[in-house]
Design a protein around this motif. Structure first.
Motif, PDB file in Angstrom:
ATOM      1  N   ARG A   1       0.837  -1.204   0.000  1.00 57.92           N
ATOM      2  CA  ARG A   1       0.000   0.000   0.000  1.00 57.92           C
ATOM      3  C   ARG A   1       0.871   1.253   0.000  1.00 57.92           C
ATOM      4  NH1 ARG A   1      -1.194  -2.477   4.396  1.00 57.92           N
ATOM      5  NH2 ARG A   1      -1.463  -0.726   5.848  1.00 57.92           N
ATOM      6  N   LEU A   2       1.932   1.231   0.796  1.00 59.74           N
ATOM      7  CA  LEU A   2       2.831   2.383   0.860  1.00 59.74           C
ATOM      8  C   LEU A   2       3.537   2.591  -0.477  1.00 59.74           C
ATOM      9  CD1 LEU A   2       4.189   4.640   2.460  1.00 59.74           C
ATOM     10  CD2 LEU A   2       5.886   2.962   3.240  1.00 59.74           C
ATOM     11  N   ARG A   3       3.944   1.497  -1.119  1.00 56.59           N
ATOM     12  CA  ARG A   3       4.620   1.626  -2.421  1.00 56.59           C
ATOM     13  C   ARG A   3       3.674   2.206  -3.471  1.00 56.59           C
ATOM     14  NH1 ARG A   3       7.262  -3.302  -0.825  1.00 56.59           N
ATOM     15  NH2 ARG A   3       5.752  -4.608  -1.920  1.00 56.59           N
ATOM     16  N   ILE A   4       2.406   1.776  -3.439  1.00 50.06           N
ATOM     17  CA  ILE A   4       1.431   2.333  -4.372  1.00 50.06           C
ATOM     18  C   ILE A   4       1.241   3.824  -4.102  1.00 50.06           C
ATOM     19  CG2 ILE A   4      -1.000   2.306  -5.043  1.00 50.06           C
ATOM     20  CD1 ILE A   4       0.560   0.016  -6.235  1.00 50.06           C
ATOM     21  N   ALA A   5       1.166   4.202  -2.828  1.00 49.59           N
ATOM     22  CA  ALA A   5       1.005   5.618  -2.476  1.00 49.59           C
ATOM     23  C   ALA A   5       2.193   6.444  -2.949  1.00 49.59           C
ATOM     24  CB  ALA A   5       0.828   5.769  -0.966  1.00 49.59           C
ATOM     25  N   LEU A   6       3.396   5.912  -2.808  1.00 45.52           N
ATOM     26  CA  LEU A   6       4.592   6.633  -3.256  1.00 45.52           C
ATOM     27  C   LEU A   6       4.632   6.749  -4.784  1.00 45.52           C
ATOM     28  CD1 LEU A   6       7.290   5.169  -0.809  1.00 45.52           C
ATOM     29  CD2 LEU A   6       6.210   7.428  -0.735  1.00 45.52           C
ATOM     30  N   LEU A   7       4.204   5.705  -5.478  1.00 43.28           N
ATOM     31  CA  LEU A   7       4.131   5.780  -6.939  1.00 43.28           C
ATOM     32  C   LEU A   7       3.110   6.829  -7.380  1.00 43.28           C
ATOM     33  CD1 LEU A   7       4.331   2.040  -8.092  1.00 43.28           C
ATOM     34  CD2 LEU A   7       5.908   3.877  -8.716  1.00 43.28           C
ATOM     35  N   LEU A   8       1.972   6.876  -6.689  1.00 49.26           N
ATOM     36  CA  LEU A   8       0.983   7.905  -7.002  1.00 49.26           C
ATOM     37  C   LEU A   8       1.548   9.299  -6.744  1.00 49.26           C
ATOM     38  CD1 LEU A   8      -2.251   6.287  -5.495  1.00 49.26           C
ATOM     39  CD2 LEU A   8      -1.717   6.585  -7.916  1.00 49.26           C
ATOM     40  N   MET A   9       2.292   9.440  -5.639  1.00 50.91           N
ATOM     41  CA  MET A   9       2.902  10.731  -5.323  1.00 50.91           C
ATOM     42  C   MET A   9       3.876  11.158  -6.421  1.00 50.91           C
ATOM     43  SD  MET A   9       5.497  11.770  -2.244  1.00 50.91           S
ATOM     44  CE  MET A   9       6.848  11.011  -3.145  1.00 50.91           C
ATOM     45  N   LEU A  10       4.706  10.227  -6.876  1.00 52.16           N
ATOM     46  CA  LEU A  10       5.680  10.557  -7.921  1.00 52.16           C
ATOM     47  C   LEU A  10       4.981  10.857  -9.250  1.00 52.16           C
ATOM     48  CD1 LEU A  10       8.449   7.908  -7.114  1.00 52.16           C
ATOM     49  CD2 LEU A  10       8.513  10.373  -6.667  1.00 52.16           C
ATOM     50  N   GLY A  11       3.891  10.150  -9.522  1.00 47.11           N
ATOM     51  CA  GLY A  11       3.139  10.444 -10.738  1.00 47.11           C
ATOM     52  C   GLY A  11       2.533  11.830 -10.704  1.00 47.11           C
ATOM     53  N   LEU A  12       1.985  12.202  -9.544  1.00 41.90           N
ATOM     54  CA  LEU A  12       1.427  13.542  -9.400  1.00 41.90           C
ATOM     55  C   LEU A  12       2.526  14.595  -9.463  1.00 41.90           C
ATOM     56  CD1 LEU A  12      -1.083  15.246  -8.937  1.00 41.90           C
ATOM     57  CD2 LEU A  12      -0.773  14.934  -6.473  1.00 41.90           C
ATOM     58  N   PHE A  13       3.691  14.269  -8.894  1.00 38.72           N
ATOM     59  CA  PHE A  13       4.832  15.182  -8.980  1.00 38.72           C
ATOM     60  C   PHE A  13       5.201  15.452 -10.438  1.00 38.72           C
ATOM     61  CE2 PHE A  13       9.429  15.026  -9.864  1.00 38.72           C
ATOM     62  CZ  PHE A  13       9.798  16.278  -9.408  1.00 38.72           C
TER      63      PHE A  13
ATOM     64  N   TYR B   1       0.147  10.705  -1.014  1.00 37.24           N
ATOM     65  CA  TYR B   1       0.205  10.761  -2.478  1.00 37.24           C
ATOM     66  C   TYR B   1      -0.125  12.137  -3.042  1.00 37.24           C
ATOM     67  CZ  TYR B   1      -4.910   9.902  -3.012  1.00 37.24           C
ATOM     68  OH  TYR B   1      -6.283   9.963  -2.983  1.00 37.24           O
ATOM     69  N   THR B   2      -0.904  12.934  -2.326  1.00 37.01           N
ATOM     70  CA  THR B   2      -1.121  14.305  -2.813  1.00 37.01           C
ATOM     71  C   THR B   2       0.082  15.207  -2.541  1.00 37.01           C
ATOM     72  OG1 THR B   2      -2.231  14.946  -0.755  1.00 37.01           O
ATOM     73  CG2 THR B   2      -3.625  14.149  -2.566  1.00 37.01           C
ATOM     74  N   SER B   3       1.059  14.702  -1.787  1.00 37.84           N
ATOM     75  CA  SER B   3       2.287  15.470  -1.568  1.00 37.84           C
ATOM     76  C   SER B   3       3.057  15.695  -2.856  1.00 37.84           C
ATOM     77  CB  SER B   3       3.196  14.757  -0.556  1.00 37.84           C
ATOM     78  OG  SER B   3       2.624  14.735   0.730  1.00 37.84           O
ATOM     79  N   GLY B   4       2.687  14.958  -3.910  1.00 33.77           N
ATOM     80  CA  GLY B   4       3.317  15.194  -5.201  1.00 33.77           C
ATOM     81  C   GLY B   4       3.173  16.629  -5.658  1.00 33.77           C
ATOM     82  N   ASN B   5       2.045  17.266  -5.303  1.00 32.35           N
ATOM     83  CA  ASN B   5       1.870  18.681  -5.633  1.00 32.35           C
ATOM     84  C   ASN B   5       2.920  19.539  -4.956  1.00 32.35           C
ATOM     85  OD1 ASN B   5      -0.309  18.994  -7.451  1.00 32.35           O
ATOM     86  ND2 ASN B   5      -1.772  18.551  -5.833  1.00 32.35           N
ATOM     87  N   GLN B   6       3.154  19.272  -3.674  1.00 36.25           N
ATOM     88  CA  GLN B   6       4.108  20.091  -2.920  1.00 36.25           C
ATOM     89  C   GLN B   6       5.555  19.783  -3.289  1.00 36.25           C
ATOM     90  OE1 GLN B   6       1.229  18.681  -1.325  1.00 36.25           O
ATOM     91  NE2 GLN B   6       0.428  20.716  -1.819  1.00 36.25           N
ATOM     92  N   VAL B   7       5.850  18.511  -3.581  1.00 37.58           N
ATOM     93  CA  VAL B   7       7.202  18.166  -4.039  1.00 37.58           C
ATOM     94  C   VAL B   7       7.498  18.883  -5.354  1.00 37.58           C
ATOM     95  CG1 VAL B   7       8.721  16.298  -4.787  1.00 37.58           C
ATOM     96  CG2 VAL B   7       7.185  15.949  -2.850  1.00 37.58           C
ATOM     97  N   ALA B   8       6.489  18.954  -6.225  1.00 40.70           N
ATOM     98  CA  ALA B   8       6.662  19.700  -7.481  1.00 40.70           C
ATOM     99  C   ALA B   8       6.882  21.174  -7.197  1.00 40.70           C
ATOM    100  CB  ALA B   8       5.440  19.504  -8.377  1.00 40.70           C
ATOM    101  N   GLY B   9       6.154  21.704  -6.199  1.00 44.17           N
ATOM    102  CA  GLY B   9       6.333  23.108  -5.857  1.00 44.17           C
ATOM    103  C   GLY B   9       7.693  23.408  -5.259  1.00 44.17           C
ATOM    104  N   VAL B  10       8.227  22.462  -4.480  1.00 41.96           N
ATOM    105  CA  VAL B  10       9.529  22.684  -3.839  1.00 41.96           C
ATOM    106  C   VAL B  10      10.669  22.411  -4.819  1.00 41.96           C
ATOM    107  CG1 VAL B  10      11.079  21.936  -2.001  1.00 41.96           C
ATOM    108  CG2 VAL B  10       8.644  22.185  -1.540  1.00 41.96           C
ATOM    109  N   LEU B  11      10.781  21.158  -5.263  1.00 43.95           N
ATOM    110  CA  LEU B  11      11.895  20.786  -6.135  1.00 43.95           C
ATOM    111  C   LEU B  11      11.728  21.364  -7.535  1.00 43.95           C
ATOM    112  CD1 LEU B  11      12.477  17.047  -5.139  1.00 43.95           C
ATOM    113  CD2 LEU B  11      13.699  19.086  -4.355  1.00 43.95           C
TER     114      LEU B  11
END
Length: 568
Positions: free
Chosen positions: A23-35, A196-206
């Protein structure tokens, strides 16, 4: 009479933050996809300040028409810089785009997503979210890689390309939410939604930090390298997604049997009408009439609009605001711009864990939690916008930085508010509900660039004050509506109908069993039922007669063979 009860099978538990947690790996993949998808959209907001010629961008010939008050303030701000050349360094692009054209470009993706976002959730729920999400991200990758060539060719070419990017982006969030409903138990949704919605913020930071650095280099021509880099990262993600992701837990090649059973136990109350092995999240017809009459649904629509209005404003125009009002050099622009996204990234994951913990320990009900967090998010963000609009100029940069940092802290509470509600009020129709909600959000995304394009003609403080006051008002209205009408309880119309024997006097879907207890996601034991023996027939507590089922031959089953019906 004698009571008949069925004991529960042993509960299993696979921790969220464990090496074997798929479940965590799927969430991280979703986060990276959103990023990847978000960074390929928002990096234009940072790149445009070094793509566009400074004189064309700010139209100094029109500055002479501004009031003496603004002219004096502009001169006061210039005193903090050693020279105008140091302030303009890095902002000397070659493209001759007007402010209205820039606003149109930054909103083009939102216009494109209006064409796909309203039906992409249904597509994900029906055919599976894996390939729908992959299609959306690949669309963004292609447009990002072509952006440098198209931008230097024609404004209309890049505008059409951004519209096409929006078509793909319309698939992203609804398909991610459909995936979340299949993989993440209700008791963990705030935590996983925050991840997984942290992808938005990772995109904003990095994304913004890297983009501001590449703007000032000569690598691959400077700003074109921004689009090449993030396009390449998107390609890498698609390979990982194809290998490690699956529509359903039981179809994943890397998950343990224990975790499959745990997910099915925890989600049993929401998807009992999902056919075993089917890609569809539910076989129940979509109850459009009840959705249209649902007040919690409308509260989510308004909250989504305010969320996207604020987010797109900062993602697209914060670098421009920092340049025009705070008079900050390019080297510091990226650092200041990423600050609210960094505080969002940290606080939203804290909020997610806190919200789920409070609900698990009975401190807050699901509905109380979403109302409190949404109120904090909207009101806190609105107050920060008031500070930016009324108390900030180029001489109060520390105050501006503080307001932006606190905006990120408050804003991220919305994930534990309206977004968690969207995943909870109708789990069987998550993708469809998210599509409709994101349609409202897309109007918010398109509205904020439109507001900036209309108001921000000269880049003055007064113009930006008006923009921030409008944004604050949107957040305050959303907070008031949500406190009254928000909810996170599964709506009655979203519950799967009970199945009764063919000879039952109660028909499936009948209103006669509305008072029956709602099946709980974790409780597997059946309520004790009094059985009256009448000859060879039995009569249950509501008068239905039926014959005992003949004994069945047992066969061994794997854990993954267990279906949701076994827990309902």
């Amino acid at each position: 009479m004698s009571p008949l009860s069925v004991p529960p099978p042993p509960k299993t538990k696979v921790p969220i933050f464990a090496l074997k947690s798929t479940r965590l790996r799927i969430a991280l993949l979703l986060m990276l996809g959103l990023f990847c998808a978000t960074s390929m959209r928002v990096n234009l907001g940072m790149a445009v300040v070094c793509m566009v010629n400074q004189t064309a961008f700010e139209r100094p010939s029109e500055f002479s028409n501004l009031t003496n008050e603004y002219t004096e303030n502009h001169q006061k701000c210039m005193k903090s810089h050693t020279s105008l050349e140091s302030l303009a360094e890095g902002y000397d692009g070659t493209l001759l785009w007007s402010p209205k054209q820039i606003a149109l470009l930054l909103s083009a993706t939102f216009y494109g997503s209006l064409l796909t976002i309203w039906w992409s959730g249904y597509l994900a729920d029906t055919f599976g979210p894996k390939m729908v999400l992959l299609t959306g991200v690949l669309d963004c990758v292609v447009v990002a890689l072509l952006t440098p060539m198209l931008a230097t060719t024609s404004f209309y070419a890049i505008f059409i390309a951004r519209l096409i990017m929006g078509l793909g982006e319309g698939f992203v969030f609804p398909s991610m939410s459909s995936m979340a409903a299949r993989w993440f138990p209700p008791s963990e949704r705030s935590t996983f939604a925050a991840i997984y919605t942290s992808g938005n913020q990772v995109a904003g930071v990095l994304g913004i930090l890297i983009s501001s650095y590449l703007c000032g280099t000569d690598f691959l021509g400077g700003w074109p390298s921004i689009f090449y880099l993030f396009g390449f990262l998107g390609c890498c993600w698609t390979v990982a997604w194809l290998i490690f992701a699956s529509n359903l837990p039981e179809r994943n090649s890397f998950i343990t049997e224990e975790e499959i059973l745990y997910i099915k136990q925890q989600t049993a109350g929401q998807n009992t009408n999902q056919k075993e092995g089917s890609r569809k999240l539910s076989t129940i017809p979509i109850p459009w009439k009840f959705i249209a009459a649902s007040t919690p649904f409308y509260a989510n629509l308004i909250a989504q609009f305010s969320f996207n209005f604020s987010a797109s404003l900062l993602q697209s125009f914060l670098p421009t605001y920092i340049k025009q009002v705070l008079k900050v050099e390019l080297g510091k622009n990226g650092i200041y711009t990423m600050l609210p996204f960094l505080t969002q990234l940290i606080s939203k994951n804290i909020y997610g864990i806190l919200s789920d913990s409070l609900k698990r320990h009975g401190v807050l009900s699901n509905t109380a939690a979403v109302k409190i967090f949404q109120f904090v998010g909207n009101v806190g963000a609105g107050l920060c916008f008031l500070v930016l609009g009324l108390f900030v100029d180029c001489t109060t940069i520390p105050l501006a930085i503080t307001a932006l940092a606190f905006y990120g802290i408050f804003f991220s509470a919305g994930i534990c508010g309206f977004y968690t509600s969207q995943l909870s009020i109708a789990p069987a129709f998550t993708g469809t509900m998210i599509s409709i909600s994101m349609l409202s959000g897309t109007f918010g995304n398109a509205a904020s660039p439109g507001v900036v394009g209309i108001i921000n003609k000269y880049g003055s403080e007064k113009e930006w004050t008006f923009i921030w006051l409008i944004t604050a008002g949107v957040n305050f209205v959303a907070a008031a509506v949500y406190v009254v009408f928000g909810s996170a309880d599964i709506q009655e119309w979203a519950l799967p109908p009970r199945e009764f024997p063919p000879d039952s006097p109660i028909k499936t879907g009948s209103k006669q069993f509305e008072s029956f207890p709602i099946p709980q996601p974790i409780a597997i034991a059946f309520d004790n039922v009094e059985i009256e023996i009448v000859g060879e027939e039995k009569k249950d507590e509501i008068g239905r007669e039926f014959k005992p089922a003949p004994p069945m031959r047992q066969r061994s089953r794997k854990i993954s063979d267990v279906s949701a019906q076994d827990f309902s």
